[in-house]
Design a protein around this motif. Structure first.
Motif, mmCIF file in Angstrom:
data_model
loop_
_atom_site.group_PDB
_atom_site.id
_atom_site.type_symbol
_atom_site.label_atom_id
_atom_site.label_comp_id
_atom_site.label_asym_id
_atom_site.label_seq_id
_atom_site.Cartn_x
_atom_site.Cartn_y
_atom_site.Cartn_z
ATOM 1 N N LEU A 12 0.817 -1.217 0.000
ATOM 2 C CA LEU A 12 0.000 0.000 0.000
ATOM 3 C C LEU A 12 0.852 1.269 0.000
ATOM 4 O O LEU A 12 0.487 2.269 -0.615
ATOM 5 C CB LEU A 12 -0.919 0.035 1.226
ATOM 6 C CG LEU A 12 -2.132 -0.869 1.188
ATOM 7 C CD1 LEU A 12 -2.832 -0.863 2.542
ATOM 8 C CD2 LEU A 12 -3.100 -0.409 0.108
ATOM 9 N N VAL A 13 1.968 1.220 0.691
ATOM 10 C CA VAL A 13 2.766 2.430 0.915
ATOM 11 C C VAL A 13 3.682 2.762 -0.259
ATOM 12 O O VAL A 13 3.811 3.925 -0.634
ATOM 13 C CB VAL A 13 3.587 2.288 2.220
ATOM 14 C CG1 VAL A 13 4.595 3.409 2.367
ATOM 15 C CG2 VAL A 13 2.655 2.235 3.422
ATOM 16 N N PHE A 14 4.305 1.760 -0.831
ATOM 17 C CA PHE A 14 5.339 2.033 -1.821
ATOM 18 C C PHE A 14 4.808 1.944 -3.245
ATOM 19 O O PHE A 14 4.000 1.084 -3.572
ATOM 20 C CB PHE A 14 6.527 1.092 -1.617
ATOM 21 C CG PHE A 14 7.223 1.340 -0.307
ATOM 22 C CD1 PHE A 14 8.005 2.470 -0.130
ATOM 23 C CD2 PHE A 14 7.062 0.468 0.757
ATOM 24 C CE1 PHE A 14 8.621 2.726 1.082
ATOM 25 C CE2 PHE A 14 7.675 0.704 1.972
ATOM 26 C CZ PHE A 14 8.448 1.846 2.136
ATOM 27 N N THR A 15 5.300 2.848 -4.066
ATOM 28 C CA THR A 15 4.886 2.918 -5.457
ATOM 29 C C THR A 15 5.741 1.975 -6.313
ATOM 30 O O THR A 15 6.737 1.434 -5.846
ATOM 31 C CB THR A 15 5.050 4.350 -6.006
ATOM 32 O OG1 THR A 15 6.452 4.686 -5.987
ATOM 33 C CG2 THR A 15 4.263 5.354 -5.191
ATOM 34 N N GLN A 16 5.336 1.826 -7.552
ATOM 35 C CA GLN A 16 6.058 0.996 -8.519
ATOM 36 C C GLN A 16 7.524 1.441 -8.627
ATOM 37 O O GLN A 16 8.408 0.612 -8.766
ATOM 38 C CB GLN A 16 5.379 1.135 -9.890
ATOM 39 C CG GLN A 16 5.696 0.033 -10.840
ATOM 40 C CD GLN A 16 4.746 -1.132 -10.663
ATOM 41 O OE1 GLN A 16 3.635 -0.965 -10.208
ATOM 42 N NE2 GLN A 16 5.184 -2.311 -11.021
ATOM 43 N N GLU A 17 7.767 2.750 -8.534
ATOM 44 C CA GLU A 17 9.126 3.274 -8.655
ATOM 45 C C GLU A 17 9.999 2.885 -7.464
ATOM 46 O O GLU A 17 11.222 3.006 -7.523
ATOM 47 C CB GLU A 17 9.111 4.803 -8.789
ATOM 48 C CG GLU A 17 8.482 5.329 -10.066
ATOM 49 C CD GLU A 17 6.949 5.323 -10.030
ATOM 50 O OE1 GLU A 17 6.360 5.620 -8.964
ATOM 51 O OE2 GLU A 17 6.346 5.003 -11.054
ATOM 52 N N GLN A 18 9.379 2.450 -6.390
ATOM 53 C CA GLN A 18 10.113 2.100 -5.175
ATOM 54 C C GLN A 18 10.225 0.582 -5.006
ATOM 55 O O GLN A 18 10.403 0.096 -3.888
ATOM 56 C CB GLN A 18 9.426 2.718 -3.955
ATOM 57 C CG GLN A 18 9.439 4.228 -3.986
ATOM 58 C CD GLN A 18 8.509 4.824 -2.944
ATOM 59 O OE1 GLN A 18 7.341 4.467 -2.880
ATOM 60 N NE2 GLN A 18 9.032 5.730 -2.149
ATOM 61 N N ASN A 19 10.162 -0.154 -6.097
ATOM 62 C CA ASN A 19 10.223 -1.619 -6.042
ATOM 63 C C ASN A 19 11.488 -2.130 -5.366
ATOM 64 O O ASN A 19 11.446 -3.119 -4.645
ATOM 65 C CB ASN A 19 10.111 -2.226 -7.434
ATOM 66 C CG ASN A 19 8.671 -2.359 -7.878
ATOM 67 O OD1 ASN A 19 7.745 -2.242 -7.083
ATOM 68 N ND2 ASN A 19 8.483 -2.590 -9.164
ATOM 69 N N ASP A 20 12.627 -1.462 -5.594
ATOM 70 C CA ASP A 20 13.882 -1.909 -4.991
ATOM 71 C C ASP A 20 13.812 -1.826 -3.468
ATOM 72 O O ASP A 20 14.217 -2.757 -2.774
ATOM 73 C CB ASP A 20 15.066 -1.093 -5.502
ATOM 74 C CG ASP A 20 15.401 -1.392 -6.947
ATOM 75 O OD1 ASP A 20 14.913 -2.410 -7.488
ATOM 76 O OD2 ASP A 20 16.146 -0.590 -7.551
ATOM 77 N N LEU A 21 13.290 -0.724 -2.972
ATOM 78 C CA LEU A 21 13.159 -0.560 -1.527
ATOM 79 C C LEU A 21 12.161 -1.570 -0.970
ATOM 80 O O LEU A 21 12.426 -2.226 0.044
ATOM 81 C CB LEU A 21 12.727 0.866 -1.174
ATOM 82 C CG LEU A 21 12.464 1.141 0.301
ATOM 83 C CD1 LEU A 21 13.688 0.813 1.153
ATOM 84 C CD2 LEU A 21 12.040 2.596 0.485
#
Length: 165
Positions: A12-21
């Motif tokens: 819910l919190v992280f976007t597609q761009e934050q997949n690595d995190l």
């Protein structure tokens, strides 16, 4: 395999761009579970459990700070989130403490400069509770509460996207 509340929170919190995190945070809960299941009464085993617990707390803190950053877009919460990510790279509890203590002034800035609304206050209180949590059960409760607020904020964002009649 069942998706844990922690993984749901991350989704819910992280976007597609934050997949690595997200991929870095995703296994933290399972790693703690495994350490607890395989723990022996010896010191090395207990240190491993403590280290995995600290990493999970960092993961929860990072998710909460991301929520706070998304909510207010402030630089202070992003800086503390980045500090938590840096601490996650440490290989021991002492290493985590060293990273956090090196930039401890960021916590004061977070609490001082934050424009607070009701949701931000609640997220900040969950962040503080995460830092003070001393058991997996306490952390599980915080994850559940964070999941509720993340779902609520997601729901509000979806409502805002609806065209007005």
């Amino acid at each position: 395999m069942r998706v844990s509340p922690f993984q749901t929170l991350l989704n819910l919190v992280f976007t597609q761009e934050q997949n690595d995190l997200q991929a870095q945070l995703d296994p933290l809960y399972q790693e703690l579970e495994h350490a607890l299941q395989t723990a022996q009464p010896d010191r090395k085993s207990q240190e491993e459990v403590s280290f995995r617990f600290e990493r999970l707390r960092l993961g929860v803190a990072i998710a909460l700070l991301q929520l706070l950053t998304d909510l207010g877009g402030d630089e202070e919460s992003a800086q503390v989130r980045d500090l938590m990510q840096e601490a996650l790279q440490a290989t021991s509890i002492a290493g985590i403490d060293k990273v956090v203590q090196h930039k401890s002034h960021l916590f004061e800035e977070l609490y001082t400069d934050l424009y607070v609304n009701h949701d931000a206050e609640y997220i900040l209180s969950l962040f503080e509770a995460t830092l003070n949590a001393s058991t997996k059960e306490e952390t599980d409760e915080i994850i559940e509460k964070a999941l509720e607020v993340a779902e609520d904020l997601e729901f509000q964002a979806d409502e805002d996207d609806q065209p007005e009649a």
